[in-house]
Design a protein around this motif. Structure first.
Motif, short mmCIF file in Angstrom:
data_model
loop_
_atom_site.label_atom_id
_atom_site.label_comp_id
_atom_site.label_asym_id
_atom_site.label_seq_id
_atom_site.Cartn_x
_atom_site.Cartn_y
_atom_site.Cartn_z
N ILE A 1 29.02 34.86 35.60
CA ILE A 1 29.20 36.16 34.95
C ILE A 1 30.70 36.37 34.77
CG2 ILE A 1 28.76 38.64 35.06
CD1 ILE A 1 26.47 38.04 36.98
N PRO A 2 31.19 36.45 33.55
CA PRO A 2 32.65 36.47 33.34
C PRO A 2 33.27 37.84 33.56
CG PRO A 2 31.51 36.54 31.22
CD PRO A 2 30.45 36.40 32.28
N GLY A 3 34.56 37.81 33.94
CA GLY A 3 35.37 39.03 33.98
C GLY A 3 35.17 39.94 35.16
N THR A 4 34.40 39.52 36.16
CA THR A 4 34.05 40.45 37.23
C THR A 4 35.18 40.68 38.24
OG1 THR A 4 33.00 38.61 38.42
CG2 THR A 4 31.57 39.99 37.09
N ILE A 5 36.03 39.67 38.46
CA ILE A 5 37.11 39.85 39.42
C ILE A 5 38.17 40.79 38.84
CG2 ILE A 5 38.81 38.69 40.89
CD1 ILE A 5 35.87 38.02 41.52
N SER A 6 38.51 40.60 37.59
CA SER A 6 39.47 41.51 36.97
C SER A 6 38.88 42.92 36.85
CB SER A 6 39.90 40.99 35.59
OG SER A 6 38.78 40.77 34.75
N ASP B 1 37.86 33.84 36.58
CA ASP B 1 37.63 35.28 36.57
C ASP B 1 36.14 35.51 36.30
OD1 ASP B 1 37.71 38.00 36.44
OD2 ASP B 1 38.83 38.11 34.55
N GLY B 2 35.37 35.49 37.38
CA GLY B 2 33.92 35.65 37.28
C GLY B 2 33.29 35.36 38.63
N ASP B 3 31.97 35.48 38.69
CA ASP B 3 31.27 35.21 39.94
C ASP B 3 29.80 34.95 39.63
OD1 ASP B 3 30.55 38.02 39.41
OD2 ASP B 3 29.75 38.01 41.45
N THR C 1 38.23 21.00 40.05
CA THR C 1 39.23 21.50 39.09
C THR C 1 39.33 23.02 39.08
OG1 THR C 1 37.66 21.58 37.24
CG2 THR C 1 38.84 19.50 37.60
N HIS C 2 38.23 23.71 39.44
CA HIS C 2 38.22 25.17 39.41
C HIS C 2 37.34 25.70 40.53
CE1 HIS C 2 39.33 24.02 35.31
NE2 HIS C 2 39.93 25.19 35.20
N LEU C 3 37.70 26.86 41.06
CA LEU C 3 36.90 27.56 42.06
C LEU C 3 36.32 28.82 41.43
CD1 LEU C 3 39.33 27.34 45.12
CD2 LEU C 3 37.40 25.84 44.61
N VAL C 4 35.23 29.33 42.04
CA VAL C 4 34.63 30.58 41.60
C VAL C 4 34.05 31.28 42.82
CG1 VAL C 4 32.32 29.62 41.12
CG2 VAL C 4 33.13 31.63 39.85
N SER C 5 34.01 32.61 42.80
CA SER C 5 33.45 33.40 43.90
C SER C 5 31.93 33.41 43.81
CB SER C 5 33.97 34.83 43.83
OG SER C 5 35.37 34.88 43.89
N PHE C 6 31.28 33.45 45.00
CA PHE C 6 29.83 33.68 45.04
C PHE C 6 29.48 35.00 44.38
CE2 PHE C 6 29.13 31.70 49.53
CZ PHE C 6 29.32 30.44 49.00
#
Length: 363
Positions: A203-208, A125-127, A97-102
């Motif tokens: 960890i939230p908010g890291t991509i933005s 929006d996190g990693d 349902t959702h992807l996330v970055s390493f």
């Protein structure tokens, strides 16, 4: 507030990601081209806020594993990250349902955008690092008890290997050996998480934040001295906190080779502004330790970042070369890496340095 990323944002996202990657994370240039075209074709990607994650979610981490220098020679086609998502989804027998970055680092910040755009799967929006680190057990996913498998790895030729291993350190050894056997780099889908695990481990908010950082770097591009004040303001208002100028000098020696699926070595800098002792940077994919003579001025898990002194462009470790004039900055790590359980796997001793971790603000 959610952030939408268009093809026009990718250059700035890559700049911010390379800065946070502390030299690692893979060179983003080819990924930047692939993702830019994917977003032109499929449309923008709106980053999904972690706090809005539905209860019945299945979140999977996607990215590249291997020696970053390989990505300069062995170029991806662009469908590897799509295939690895399809294979894991089929194996698990339920939709992702959702992807996330390493990691918010180099290529691994933008590769998941390619899968999100092409597959229509929301990207959180996190990693798992808020920087780049070289080994799987160093991700906050593993630190918070998320199992690495079921996991799938796909190489550049489309060959796939499936993993069923519950220990992160064993998984790291297996995936590292596989990456060496499959040309030095593989794409993986791994660390499947339910909603509770994802909320705890990401960890939230890291991509933005990386995008905002990239915009700041571009807006203030020029001599590295010009970017110190805006970067200090940005970081000190974030979870990273500390921001310090460590050194300005010229690269007088660089020793780097691929060993065991990692880029390892060291860079030596001599000051171009004063009579400071040379600065030594230890490398294992990332810049891990900065020493001036016998004095440690920054160490993992805090961030050590190198930029071109004339342009302020952040520099990957695999692109460091003799004669470059650079500036080096040290940045505090986020709170996720300051706990006792996290420091067991990310403190300097975990990398073979016989020193205790001292936060950068205390050095």
């Amino acid at each position: 507030m959610s952030v939408t990323i268009t093809h026009e944002d990718i250059e700035e996202l890559c700049m911010g990601s390379v800065f946070l990657a502390t030299g690692g994370g893979g060179d983003p240039y080819i990924g930047q081209l692939l993702v830019t075209e994917a977003l032109k074709k499929h449309g923008p990607v709106t980053l999904f806020p972690l706090e809005d994650l539905p209860d019945e979610s299945l979140v999977v981490a996607v990215g590249e594993v291997g020696a970053p220098s390989i990505s300069l020679e062995h170029l991806p086609i662009g469908n590897e990250c799509l295939e690895v998502v399809d294979r894991l989804q089929e194996w698990m027998g339920r939709p992702i349902t959702h992807l996330v970055s390493f990691e918010v680092g180099g290529a691994n910040s933008v590769i998941p955008l390619l899968a999100a755009a092409a597959k229509g799967i929301p990207l959180i929006d996190g990693d798992g690092m808020a920087r780049a680190l070289p080994e799987a057990q160093m991700m906050t996913f593993a630190i918070e008890g998320v199992k690495p498998s079921p996991a799938v790895a796909v190489d550049y030729s489309g060959g796939a290997v499936y993993f069923d291993v519950r220990d992160a350190e064993l998984y790291e050894r297996q995936i590292r050996n596989l990456s060496m056997a499959m040309g030095g780099m593989v794409f993986t889908a791994e660390h499947p998480m339910n909603s509770e695990e994802a909320r705890r481990a990401i960890i939230p908010g890291t991509i933005s934040f990386a995008l905002e950082l990239g915009r700041t770097l571009k807006r203030h591009s020029g001599n590295a001295g010009q970017i110190e004040a805006p970067l200090r303001e940005l970081f000190e208002a974030s979870d990273y906190g500390q921001f310090k100028h460590l050194y300005t000098g010229k690269v007088v020696d660089i020793n780097r080779k691929t060993v065991g699926g990692f880029d390892v070595g060291e860079a030596i800098l001599e000051s171009t502004i004063d009579d400071s002792p040379p600065l030594r940077l230890a490398i294992k994919n990332e810049f891990l330790l900065a020493e001036m003579g016998e004095r440690v001025v920054a160490s993992v898990p805090d961030l050590i970042t190198m930029v071109d002194h004339e342009t302020s462009a952040p520099i990957n470790a695999e692109r460091v070369h003799y004669g470059q004039r650079v500036s080096v900055f040290g940045i505090g790590c986020p709170p996720h890496y300051r706990s006792e359980k996290a420091l067991k796997v990310v403190e300097p001793r975990a990398f073979g340095f016989d020193i205790d971790y001292v936060p950068i603000e205390d050095l």
